[in-house]
Design a protein around this motif. Structure first.
Motif, short mmCIF file in Angstrom:
data_model
loop_
_atom_site.label_atom_id
_atom_site.label_comp_id
_atom_site.label_asym_id
_atom_site.label_seq_id
_atom_site.Cartn_x
_atom_site.Cartn_y
_atom_site.Cartn_z
N GLY A 57 0.78 -1.23 0.00
CA GLY A 57 0.00 0.00 0.00
C GLY A 57 0.80 1.28 0.00
O GLY A 57 0.25 2.36 0.11
N LYS A 58 2.11 1.17 -0.09
CA LYS A 58 2.94 2.37 -0.24
C LYS A 58 3.99 2.07 -1.29
O LYS A 58 4.40 0.92 -1.45
CB LYS A 58 3.54 2.82 1.09
CG LYS A 58 4.64 1.98 1.65
CD LYS A 58 5.12 2.57 2.98
CE LYS A 58 6.59 2.31 3.21
NZ LYS A 58 7.10 2.92 4.40
N PRO A 59 4.41 3.09 -2.03
CA PRO A 59 5.35 2.82 -3.12
C PRO A 59 6.70 2.31 -2.60
O PRO A 59 7.15 2.72 -1.54
CB PRO A 59 5.52 4.18 -3.80
CG PRO A 59 4.70 5.15 -3.06
CD PRO A 59 4.03 4.46 -1.91
N ILE A 60 7.28 1.43 -3.39
CA ILE A 60 8.63 0.97 -3.08
C ILE A 60 9.59 2.04 -3.56
O ILE A 60 9.51 2.47 -4.72
CB ILE A 60 8.91 -0.38 -3.76
CG1 ILE A 60 7.98 -1.45 -3.18
CG2 ILE A 60 10.37 -0.78 -3.60
CD1 ILE A 60 8.10 -2.81 -3.82
N PRO A 61 10.47 2.52 -2.69
CA PRO A 61 11.37 3.61 -3.10
C PRO A 61 12.31 3.16 -4.22
O PRO A 61 12.74 2.01 -4.25
CB PRO A 61 12.14 3.93 -1.82
CG PRO A 61 11.97 2.77 -0.92
CD PRO A 61 10.71 2.07 -1.33
N PRO A 62 12.61 4.07 -5.15
CA PRO A 62 13.51 3.70 -6.26
C PRO A 62 14.91 3.37 -5.78
O PRO A 62 15.61 2.59 -6.41
CB PRO A 62 13.51 4.95 -7.16
CG PRO A 62 13.02 6.06 -6.30
CD PRO A 62 12.16 5.45 -5.23
N VAL A 63 15.32 3.95 -4.67
CA VAL A 63 16.61 3.63 -4.06
C VAL A 63 16.32 2.95 -2.73
O VAL A 63 15.63 3.52 -1.87
CB VAL A 63 17.47 4.90 -3.85
CG1 VAL A 63 18.77 4.56 -3.15
CG2 VAL A 63 17.72 5.61 -5.17
N ALA A 64 16.82 1.73 -2.58
CA ALA A 64 16.54 0.96 -1.36
C ALA A 64 17.11 1.66 -0.13
O ALA A 64 18.21 2.20 -0.17
CB ALA A 64 17.12 -0.44 -1.49
N ALA A 65 16.34 1.64 0.93
CA ALA A 65 16.80 2.21 2.20
C ALA A 65 17.63 1.17 2.94
O ALA A 65 17.35 -0.01 2.88
CB ALA A 65 15.60 2.62 3.04
N GLY A 66 18.65 1.62 3.64
CA GLY A 66 19.44 0.72 4.47
C GLY A 66 20.47 -0.07 3.69
O GLY A 66 20.70 0.16 2.51
N VAL A 67 21.06 -1.02 4.39
CA VAL A 67 22.17 -1.77 3.81
C VAL A 67 22.00 -3.28 3.96
O VAL A 67 22.94 -4.03 3.75
CB VAL A 67 23.51 -1.35 4.45
CG1 VAL A 67 23.84 0.09 4.10
CG2 VAL A 67 23.47 -1.53 5.96
N ILE A 68 20.83 -3.75 4.31
CA ILE A 68 20.62 -5.19 4.46
C ILE A 68 20.69 -5.83 3.08
O ILE A 68 20.01 -5.42 2.14
CB ILE A 68 19.29 -5.50 5.15
CG1 ILE A 68 19.35 -5.01 6.59
CG2 ILE A 68 18.98 -6.99 5.10
CD1 ILE A 68 18.07 -5.17 7.36
N ASP A 69 21.50 -6.86 2.95
CA ASP A 69 21.71 -7.53 1.67
C ASP A 69 20.67 -8.62 1.42
O ASP A 69 20.19 -8.76 0.30
CB ASP A 69 23.11 -8.15 1.65
CG ASP A 69 23.41 -8.86 0.36
OD1 ASP A 69 23.56 -8.16 -0.67
OD2 ASP A 69 23.45 -10.11 0.35
#
Length: 128
Positions: A57-69
């Motif tokens: 229900g919310k857009p996936i950001p074009p740049v991933a947040a955080g550093v989890i691989d």
């Protein structure tokens, strides 16, 4: 403070039903209780532990947040898993972890989250 264990991962989903189908029908998690949040989502369980939360229900950001691989799960049934992934058209990479000899299978969920499945060393190599 002392860390007692991992509680859960949360993934964002552009399509809740598609994500649930991947984690339930392919990876074998089950849907369970989720508090009545104001946004769509699902809590997926192994046994009585909610290990994966899906938020929709919310857009996936074009740049991933955080550093989890990636997220990793302990699993069993390597051949059946490989067969299921092939049947569903899910690409994967399989490796033997040197030193421990466990099988590590890597794939991606429908929105690109990297998933690792670790299988016991005693399981035979799957038939390709």
């Amino acid at each position: 403070m002392k860390i007692l264990g991992m509680n859960h991962f949360t993934v964002l989903s552009s399509n809740l039903e598609r994500s649930k189908a991947f984690y339930i029908n392919i990876l074998g998690l089950s849907e369970g209780y989720r508090p009545p949040f104001t946004f769509p989502g699902a809590w997926l369980y192994t046994g009585d532990q909610a290990v994966l939360h899906i938020m929709a229900g919310k857009p996936i950001p074009p740049v991933a947040a955080g550093v989890i691989d990636h997220m990793a799960f302990t699993a069993s049934g390597l051949q059946a898993t490989v067969d299921r992934l092939k049947q569903c058209g899910v690409a994967y990479e399989l490796k033997r972890l040197q030193g421990l000899e466990i099988w590590q299978l890597f794939c991606h969920d429908p929105d690109g989250a990297k998933v690792e499945l670790d299988f016991p060393a005693h399981e035979p190599a799957p038939e390709q």
